[in-house]
Structures are given as C-alpha cells and as structure tokens.
Design an enzyme around this catalytic site. Structure first.
Site, PDB file in Angstrom:
ATOM      1  N   LYS A 225      -1.537   6.026  22.994  1.00 49.55           N
ATOM      2  CA  LYS A 225      -0.497   6.985  22.772  1.00 49.55           C
ATOM      3  C   LYS A 225      -1.159   8.157  21.803  1.00 49.55           C
ATOM      4  O   LYS A 225      -1.342   8.090  20.650  1.00 49.55           O
ATOM      5  CB  LYS A 225       0.696   6.493  21.864  1.00 49.55           C
ATOM      6  CG  LYS A 225       1.437   5.238  22.719  1.00 49.55           C
ATOM      7  CD  LYS A 225       1.694   4.434  21.476  1.00 49.55           C
ATOM      8  CE  LYS A 225       2.828   3.179  22.189  1.00 49.55           C
ATOM      9  NZ  LYS A 225       1.865   2.301  22.548  1.00 49.55           N
ATOM     10  N   ASP A 230      -6.485  21.695  22.264  1.00 58.22           N
ATOM     11  CA  ASP A 230      -7.793  22.730  22.145  1.00 58.22           C
ATOM     12  C   ASP A 230      -8.814  21.999  21.185  1.00 58.22           C
ATOM     13  O   ASP A 230      -9.621  22.679  20.665  1.00 58.22           O
ATOM     14  CB  ASP A 230      -7.078  23.928  21.370  1.00 58.22           C
ATOM     15  CG  ASP A 230      -6.074  24.603  22.296  1.00 58.22           C
ATOM     16  OD1 ASP A 230      -6.027  24.561  23.491  1.00 58.22           O
ATOM     17  OD2 ASP A 230      -5.508  25.609  21.662  1.00 58.22           O
ATOM     18  N   HIS A 397       8.650  -0.923  15.138  1.00 58.85           N
ATOM     19  CA  HIS A 397       7.572  -0.775  16.190  1.00 58.85           C
ATOM     20  C   HIS A 397       6.449  -0.273  15.583  1.00 58.85           C
ATOM     21  O   HIS A 397       5.374   0.050  16.248  1.00 58.85           O
ATOM     22  CB  HIS A 397       8.270   0.285  17.185  1.00 58.85           C
ATOM     23  CG  HIS A 397       7.533   0.179  18.246  1.00 58.85           C
ATOM     24  ND1 HIS A 397       6.569   1.187  19.072  1.00 58.85           N
ATOM     25  CD2 HIS A 397       7.288  -0.786  19.429  1.00 58.85           C
ATOM     26  CE1 HIS A 397       6.066   0.943  20.003  1.00 58.85           C
ATOM     27  NE2 HIS A 397       6.538  -0.366  20.443  1.00 58.85           N
ATOM     28  N   LYS A 399       2.777  -0.230  13.774  1.00 60.29           N
ATOM     29  CA  LYS A 399       1.508  -1.116  13.962  1.00 60.29           C
ATOM     30  C   LYS A 399       0.551  -0.450  12.954  1.00 60.29           C
ATOM     31  O   LYS A 399      -0.381   0.539  13.150  1.00 60.29           O
ATOM     32  CB  LYS A 399       0.977  -0.730  15.434  1.00 60.29           C
ATOM     33  CG  LYS A 399       1.766  -1.121  16.706  1.00 60.29           C
ATOM     34  CD  LYS A 399       1.989  -0.064  17.500  1.00 60.29           C
ATOM     35  CE  LYS A 399       2.884   0.153  18.655  1.00 60.29           C
ATOM     36  NZ  LYS A 399       3.506  -1.112  19.098  1.00 60.29           N
ATOM     37  N   ASP A 404      -5.951  -2.775   0.334  1.00 65.08           N
ATOM     38  CA  ASP A 404      -6.580  -2.349  -0.970  1.00 65.08           C
ATOM     39  C   ASP A 404      -6.123  -0.877  -1.497  1.00 65.08           C
ATOM     40  O   ASP A 404      -4.996  -0.591  -1.117  1.00 65.08           O
ATOM     41  CB  ASP A 404      -8.073  -2.336  -1.159  1.00 65.08           C
ATOM     42  CG  ASP A 404      -8.543  -4.080  -1.338  1.00 65.08           C
ATOM     43  OD1 ASP A 404      -7.507  -4.840  -1.614  1.00 65.08           O
ATOM     44  OD2 ASP A 404      -9.446  -4.454  -1.341  1.00 65.08           O
TER      45      ASP A 404
END
Length: 479
Positions: A225, A230, A397, A399, A404
């Site tokens: 995704k 440009d 959803h 991810k 640290d």
C-alpha cells in the site's frame, strides 16, 4: 452409462489411470524434495499427498507451489531503476547511529541492496480521515506523475473520491498509474476501474486471477500500500482505500497506521512500484526522483520489499535481527499473530532476557479463523513473559514494530506466515528518536483501549475454544 462403467472396468484402462495417478503423486513429491524447503513443511505436504491424494494434489496446486528466486525484472533494468531513484551517494551516512542500527542497515543492504536514506520528514496517521485528507490534497497538487498501489481499492465513497481526484489530474496532463491486487479487489466491478482507464489512467491488476491461471496465482497477493507523487511525496503503511478506515464499518473502529514521507526515501517507494510495474509486463518507468540539497527532516530509513519471488524473507530477517538487538522494549501491533517458529523464539528469548515485550492484536479480527489461529500462540508467549493485549475498541489493523528508543517498522506486513512467505509486502524501517517516541505514545494510547491477557484468565477459556485454536494452528502456514 453402463457402457462407460464397463469401459472403466477394462484392465488396461484401470492400470493406465493408476499409473498416471501414481506418477503424478510421485512427480509432485519429487518437486517438493528438490526445492529443499523447511523439512517440516516438506513432510507436511508429502503426508497430505500420501494420506489424501486427490485433495492433496488440489491443495498443492493452489497453495504449495513455490516461485522463489523468480526474477521480477532483468539485472539491467534493476540497475537502471536504482540510478533513477537513488539521489543520495551509494555509501550511507551512519553518523550518530548505534552499533545495533548499523548492523540492521547492513543486513538490509545485503538482503536486497536497500539504500539507507537520511534527512527525511515523517508524518504519522493513525486514523483514515487525516490520512485520506492529506492524500487527496497531495494528489490535487501533483504536477508530473502519480504512482498509486493498494491491495484493496473499493468502489465506495472514499474510493470514488480518490478515483475522481486521479481523473482530474489525468485530465490535467499528469501521468497516473495504478496497481491493485486482483484478489484483494475481487468484489469491485470492472466498470469502476474502466472509468479510470477511459480517462487515460493506466490501471492494472497485479496477478490477474483467471482460468487457466487461477490455480497458479490465487495464493500470491500484492499486499503493498504505497503512493509516490512527483518523486517528492510518498505514502506507505497498512491502510487500503475503503470506507471502513473512516467509519469503522461493522467493527466500531478500524485502527491502522500509515505514514507520509518527504525526502530521498521516496525514491525507495518509487523503485518498489517501478519493479512491480515492470513485472506486470509494462514499460520501465524512467522518471527520476529529484535531489534536494536541503533535508526535509532528520529521520533515516530504508525500505524492504519482499515476496514469494524473493531469495530471502527480508522483512522477517530484519525483524529477527532487530528483536535480537533489543535492550529495553519491543512493541508489536498486528491484526493477525501467526509468527514463524524463529520469530516466536526471538520474542520469547527477548522476554526471558527481561526485555519488555508487548504484542497487541484485536479481540476479534475480521476473520474468525485467523482470530482463533492467532490465539493458539498466546499461551507460549505468556509462559515466557511476553505481555499480550487484546484491542477492544474495534479492528486493530496496524502493522507496526517499535524497538527501544530509535527504531520502528511501519508497513503492510503482518506478523504471519502469509506476509513473510506468500504476499508481496513493503515495510519502511525508520531510525529516529522522534518517530520512535510518537509511536510509543500511540501504542500507549491503544493500550488504554485494550485488555491485558493474564495467564490465569487465559487458562480458564472454554475447552471448545482451545480445540478450535489447536486445529486452526495447523493451517497457519496457508492462512
């Protein structure tokens, strides 16, 4: 009918069919052995073929084939794309990074040739409205080209707003290219995509699933995704184009994470898109990424793209290294938690070493099967001291991995077998104390919407649930 049955009873017909059938089984077993896969996985497939020959053949055709080491583009085109999308010098500036970060950057370079980019600005989105408002504004400001790639591109309110914005730019002379995943967007009508094609937008499905190629492609999905505008502005993360990221759909809330990037790292997104575009048989994208003498920000980062054609499971390898390097904390958000054996052991080792390891997943994901399969790993995590949180507000959803004080990963890859072995994925690995701090705050905010799982309560869950979890865990490698 009687004549046909009599024909089948003819001895030579029986032996011919039996020989062909046996030959097919043995040939598939030979292919599995020749690929030198993980022994456990190879034995599993051979067992299925021997015990359930007919079903085993069908399952193998759909889910068992490997395309590892398939070249997506030629070496010459790959070199050309790197020249066009790398505005920085070939040697990265690692000033100010600790030894662990340097190791991770060198690992990424060894795995895929990933370039480390410095001086980037990162804007974090944790809700669909702010992300889509920013994306629509950036699309409206495009002057040369827009390269847009999503697993799901729905024909709904936000989908039509994005489509109309792209059409407006195409009419203004901006070059617009779109990649969507055919399986991910299978329920979207052809007329929706054709309305863009008719306006001059180049739009193509990745791995179109149609007979006779249906069986050979259904298991490989382009889950990336990302957007490049440009060569200056880029987007990457976990959000698709769908109304549920705005209104939550039936889940109450659809919590996800996406980022907007300005700086030389946009070239890495352009490179990833261009490789996929060429892999589909399209022209080589030779648009350059402009070089800026003034850094947009202070975040360093590199992109790792991987898929079933990759020689190495690069995203999984980098996460393994980063978790192994952790000294203080590991914070993970994932909608589905089906870790490989090595990742599970890495999390357990970190927790047993008194690193604060926390994994957050939804109480109920958008898949009942994946929800139960994910829960089958909770007991092992709790035993090692990994803290498990179940997000209660809706569908988590996101991810992300935060480690640290100066490292995090944001992208499309879930912590599951499919993302690491079967999907085409892309994650941005960011080295920045500022971005890390913001991500820790977001994790803390989500903890307030979550319930922590305790070992005592988890042992009390219904026996039927435990049975479902154990059975569905067997399917983890293909879910």
């Amino acid at each position: 009918m009687e004549a046909f049955e009599s024909f089948l009873k003819t001895p030579w017909v029986y032996w011919t069919l039996l020989t062909a059938y046996t030959g097919t089984i043995l040939s598939i077993v030979g292919i599995i052995l020749s690929e030198n896969r993980n022994p456990v996985k190879s034995l599993a497939w051979i067992t299925v073929l021997m015990l359930f020959p007919v079903c085993g053949i069908i399952l193998y055709i759909f889910f068992g084939r490997s395309i590892k080491n398939t070249r997506m583009i030629s070496r010459r085109n790959r070199r050309r794309l790197r020249e066009l999308t790398r505005p920085e010098d070939s040697e990265p500036d690692l000033t100010g990074l600790n030894d662990e970060s340097r190791q991770q950057i060198m690992l990424a370079r060894s795995l895929t040739g990933a370039q480390y980019h410095t001086g980037n600005n990162v804007e974090i989105f944790h809700d669909g409205k702010t992300k889509f408002d920013a994306l629509l504004a950036d699309i409206a400001g495009a002057r040369e080209y827009i390269n847009l790639q999503y697993y799901i591109f729905e024909d709904d309110n936000i989908g039509r707003r994005i489509r109309d914005a792209l059409v407006e730019r195409a009419r203004a002379g901006v070059k617009v290219r779109v990649i969507y995943d055919h399986i991910g967007s299978l329920n979207v009508s052809r007329s929706f995509f054709k309305s863009m094609t008719d306006e001059g937008i180049e739009i193509h499905p990745f791995f179109r699933v149609a007979f006779p190629l249906f069986a050979t492609r259904i298991n490989w999905r382009n889950h990336r995704k990302l957007v490049v505008i440009d060569g200056i502005t880029g987007y990457i993360g976990g959000m698709n184009i769908a109304d549920r990221y705005l209104d939550g759909g039936k889940r109450g809330d659809w919590r996800d994470t996406h980022i907007r990037i300005k700086g030389s790292a946009v070239g890495a997104l352009q490179y990833s898109f261009a490789v996929d575009w060429r892999f589909m048989g399209k022209e080589l994208i030779e648009q350059t990424v402009p070089k800026s003498d003034t850094p947009s920000g202070n975040a360093g980062m590199h992109l790792l793209s991987c898929g079933p054609t990759s020689e190495w499971s690069s995203i999984a390898y980098l996460l393994l290294k980063a978790i192994g390097n952790a000294k203080k904390r590991v914070l993970i958000q994932t909608p589905y938690f089906l870790p490989t054996e090595s990742l599970l052991k890495a999390l357990q080792v970190a927790a047993l070493s008194r690193v604060d390891v926390r994994v957050m997943m939804p109480r109920r994901s958008d898949s009942t099967i994946l929800t139960y399969a994910s829960r089958s790993y909770i007991q092992e995590c709790l035993r090692a001291g990994v803290k498990i949180y179940l997000y209660e507000k809706g569908m988590l959803h996101s991810k992300t991995v935060v480690i640290d004080d100066n490292f995090c990963s944001i992208g499309s890859a879930n912590i599951d077998f499919r993302s690491f072995e079967h999907n085409f994925e892309a994650n941005m690995f960011i080295y920045s104390a500022e971005v890390n701090r913001k991500m820790k705050h977001l994790f803390a905010d989500d903890m307030r919407e979550s319930s922590r799982v305790t070992a005592a309560d988890w042992r009390k869950r219904p026996l039927l649930h435990k049975a479902f979890e154990s059975i569905l865990r067997l399917l983890s490698p293909v879910l």
